[in-house]
Design a protein around this motif. Structure first.
Motif, PDB file in Angstrom:
ATOM      1  N   UNK A   1      74.700  93.884  59.173  1.00 34.31           N
ATOM      2  CA  UNK A   1      74.857  94.579  57.896  1.00 34.31           C
ATOM      3  C   UNK A   1      75.698  93.703  56.980  1.00 34.31           C
ATOM      4  N   UNK A   2      76.091  94.265  55.850  1.00 36.38           N
ATOM      5  CA  UNK A   2      76.933  93.564  54.892  1.00 36.38           C
ATOM      6  C   UNK A   2      78.240  94.313  54.726  1.00 36.38           C
ATOM      7  N   UNK A   3      79.346  93.589  54.764  1.00 36.97           N
ATOM      8  CA  UNK A   3      80.670  94.144  54.498  1.00 36.97           C
ATOM      9  C   UNK A   3      81.315  93.274  53.434  1.00 36.97           C
ATOM     10  N   UNK A   4      81.664  93.862  52.303  1.00 35.06           N
ATOM     11  CA  UNK A   4      82.150  93.129  51.139  1.00 35.06           C
ATOM     12  C   UNK A   4      81.151  92.033  50.748  1.00 35.06           C
ATOM     13  N   UNK A   5      79.880  92.409  50.820  1.00 32.87           N
ATOM     14  CA  UNK A   5      78.769  91.529  50.418  1.00 32.87           C
ATOM     15  C   UNK A   5      78.640  90.294  51.295  1.00 32.87           C
ATOM     16  N   UNK A   6      79.211  90.346  52.480  1.00 27.86           N
ATOM     17  CA  UNK A   6      79.076  89.236  53.426  1.00 27.86           C
ATOM     18  C   UNK A   6      78.553  89.770  54.753  1.00 27.86           C
TER      19      UNK A   6
ATOM     20  N   UNK B   1      78.591  99.406  49.407  1.00 25.57           N
ATOM     21  CA  UNK B   1      77.305  99.316  50.114  1.00 25.57           C
ATOM     22  C   UNK B   1      77.297 100.325  51.256  1.00 25.57           C
ATOM     23  N   UNK B   2      76.102 100.598  51.748  1.00 27.73           N
ATOM     24  CA  UNK B   2      75.943 101.457  52.915  1.00 27.73           C
ATOM     25  C   UNK B   2      76.004 100.603  54.175  1.00 27.73           C
ATOM     26  N   UNK B   3      76.913 100.945  55.052  1.00 27.40           N
ATOM     27  CA  UNK B   3      77.087 100.172  56.288  1.00 27.40           C
ATOM     28  C   UNK B   3      76.307 100.846  57.398  1.00 27.40           C
ATOM     29  N   UNK B   4      75.035 100.509  57.507  1.00 31.72           N
ATOM     30  CA  UNK B   4      74.150 101.187  58.452  1.00 31.72           C
ATOM     31  C   UNK B   4      74.547 100.929  59.901  1.00 31.72           C
ATOM     32  N   UNK B   5      75.073  99.746  60.199  1.00 34.24           N
ATOM     33  CA  UNK B   5      75.431  99.450  61.586  1.00 34.24           C
ATOM     34  C   UNK B   5      76.578 100.337  62.073  1.00 34.24           C
ATOM     35  N   UNK B   6      77.367 100.851  61.141  1.00 35.30           N
ATOM     36  CA  UNK B   6      78.423 101.798  61.503  1.00 35.30           C
ATOM     37  C   UNK B   6      77.919 103.234  61.427  1.00 35.30           C
ATOM     38  N   UNK B   7      76.990 103.482  60.527  1.00 35.26           N
ATOM     39  CA  UNK B   7      76.439 104.826  60.399  1.00 35.26           C
ATOM     40  C   UNK B   7      75.622 105.231  61.620  1.00 35.26           C
ATOM     41  N   UNK B   8      75.043 104.245  62.303  1.00 34.73           N
ATOM     42  CA  UNK B   8      74.153 104.567  63.418  1.00 34.73           C
ATOM     43  C   UNK B   8      74.908 104.856  64.718  1.00 34.73           C
ATOM     44  N   UNK B   9      76.233 104.771  64.681  1.00 35.13           N
ATOM     45  CA  UNK B   9      76.995 105.148  65.870  1.00 35.13           C
ATOM     46  C   UNK B   9      76.699 106.609  66.198  1.00 35.13           C
ATOM     47  N   UNK B  10      76.206 106.900  67.403  1.00 36.33           N
ATOM     48  CA  UNK B  10      75.692 108.253  67.713  1.00 36.33           C
ATOM     49  C   UNK B  10      76.772 109.266  68.055  1.00 36.33           C
ATOM     50  N   UNK B  11      77.715 109.443  67.166  1.00 32.13           N
ATOM     51  CA  UNK B  11      78.819 110.377  67.436  1.00 32.13           C
ATOM     52  C   UNK B  11      78.309 111.811  67.578  1.00 32.13           C
ATOM     53  N   UNK B  12      77.339 112.185  66.728  1.00 35.24           N
ATOM     54  CA  UNK B  12      76.808 113.543  66.800  1.00 35.24           C
ATOM     55  C   UNK B  12      76.121 113.823  68.117  1.00 35.24           C
TER      56      UNK B  12
END
Length: 481
Positions: free
Chosen positions: A193-198, A337-348
């Protein structure tokens, strides 16, 4: 371009180690038995790498007094902030380090702190020189990745690429992981993914237990954009997000342990439930049910504890999901930006799974209560009937004894009458004088008479007892039940 010759600027490798200070539900004054393990691990690492400041780290911590671990000393330093620096002076300890394998000069930084119920340490090795891809393994000295803590660790690798270099891709990330973590063959690419555009890349070994989980994030500054103050802020949010992630995984692992313990008891309850109809029809069911009533409550205490802990772990997961989402939102706003690699952590998924297991075990506990209630009802009824039968037998025994004594009493009464009648000779009854007999003959005659009358009494008593008992038995037989 040949990546082996690639020169990286300002590379750094940071170890973030997380360790529980307090167990779930404990007050701040009550720490876990191994709360100081993280500091002991740092001492061992310092000895291994010959880093004096790391080896002597406890001497610089506010939670050590005269060389002894004293967590209560931290209490007076807590303020409104949930993050507490644990150094007695300053926030960091800096040191210089030269790898034993080469002359690469590196700078080291130690930052220990506490967040709520968790000890954290930021241990960073960095170089301000240009470092080739084949040299970056020196940023991970021997033993650096062997730290053992309850919540596990995460490595973050950061590097800047020279001007004009645009090879920030998965291949570069793979090559860095192989060199930085040569012993961790189980590390697999997870997301990019991208964090601070990197670009940022995530690798882990897929373990759910945070203590066994290996994780590394690789963050490349490829666009040569000035990060200014955003870099430190992004790292802060990222570390707190990782902390929430590890708390979720830890609570989920502990919940699984509770489920395993609970299922063992549940299986025992189900077995007793299946055997219940058969035992209920057996003649010795009272003894068997009493044994079950002794065994099950003892096990149910542990079952209730596991069920309670399971609910607590679920609540911990829910709380840390909120913390995770809060830090993720802050990071997304900062990064634009949307950080999908962190969003996909299956906490739910973890929370849902624990809820399913909790529902299942609660059904088992309800089944246990019904089983115990049914067994107690049968045992109570059987016990009353048994007591009544025992009491009836005792009364009947007393009655039989009284009747027996009365029968023999009647027999001996007959014996007394016979002795009076039979001992009077016919001649005397007719008014005639009896001839005198010798003394010895008198004695023989008297003894014989006594024995005869005793025999008559016993026979009459036995007949009387038999008649009385027969009449009593007939009366009891004819009595409606």
């Amino acid at each position: 371009m040949n990546h082996a010759n690639l020169q990286l600027e300002n590379p750094s490798l940071t170890l973030y180690a997380f360790h529980l200070r307090n167990r779930l539900g404990q007050v701040r004054e009550e720490v876990t038995p191994d709360a100081e393990k993280i500091w002991q691990e740092m001492v061992k690492l310092g000895q291994s790498l010959r880093i004096d400041k790391l080896e002597a780290l406890p001497q610089s911590l506010i939670c050590y007094q005269r060389g002894e671990y004293s967590p209560s000393a931290e209490n007076r330093y807590w303020a409104q902030s949930s993050r507490l620096s644990l150094l007695s002076s300053g926030n960091n300890l800096d040191f210089q380090y030269i790898s034993q394998d080469s002359d690469l000069e590196m700078k080291g930084t130690i930052t220990p702190f506490c967040v709520h119920d968790t000890y954290l340490i930021d241990l960073t090795f960095s170089s301000q020189n240009l470092v080739s891809l084949n040299q970056i393994h020196q940023l991970n000295p021997k033993g650096f990745d062997s730290i053992k803590t309850s919540l596990g660790q995460t490595f973050i690798f950061y590097a800047e690429l020279p001007d004009g270099e645009k090879s920030c891709n998965l291949f570069l990330a793979d090559q860095c992981v192989k060199r930085l973590m040569p012993a961790s063959t189980s590390l697999k690419f997870v997301a990019q993914d991208l964090l601070l555009d990197n670009p940022i890349f995530e690798y882990d070994n897929g373990e759910t237990d945070p203590a066994q989980r290996q994780q590394i994030l690789l963050w490349f500054n490829c666009n040569h954009l000035p990060l200014d103050g955003k870099f430190d802020k992004a790292v802060e949010h990222l570390v707190l997000l990782l902390w929430g992630q590890k708390k979720i995984l830890y609570a989920y692992t502990q919940a699984n342990y509770c489920v395993e313990q609970g299922l063992s008891f549940y299986s025992n309850v189900e077995q007793n439930t299946q055997n219940f109809p058969q035992i209920a029809n057996e003649s010795d069911r009272l003894d068997k049910f009493k044994k079950i009533l002794i065994e099950l409550p003892q096990k149910s205490v542990n079952y209730a504890v596991q069920l309670r802990d399971l609910k607590d772990h679920k609540q911990t997961i829910e709380i840390n999901i909120q913390n995770y989402q809060r830090q993720l939102e802050k990071l997304q706003i900062l990064s634009s930006s949307n950080l999908q690699f962190l969003e996909q952590f299956p906490s739910g998924k973890f929370c849902h799974q624990v809820q399913v297991e909790q529902n299942h075990l609660e059904v088992g506990y309800a089944l246990y209560e019904k089983l115990i209630e049914s067994i107690r009802s049968i045992v109570a009824i059987d016990q009353v009937e048994s007591d009544q039968r025992h009491e009836a037998k005792e009364k009947q025994g007393e009655l039989n004894l009284q009747l027996t004594l009365a029968g023999f009493g009647a027999g001996f009464a007959v014996s007394g009458i016979s002795s009076q009648v039979l001992n009077t000779p016919l001649e005397k009854l007719q008014g005639q004088e009896l001839p005198k007999a010798p003394p010895i003959e008198v004695i023989k005659s008297t003894s014989a008479n006594v024995l005869i009358h005793i025999g008559i009494g016993l026979t009459a008593g036995l007949i009387a007892v038999m008649l009385v008992l027969l009449i009593n038995w007939l009366l009891r037989s004819l009595k409606p039940k």
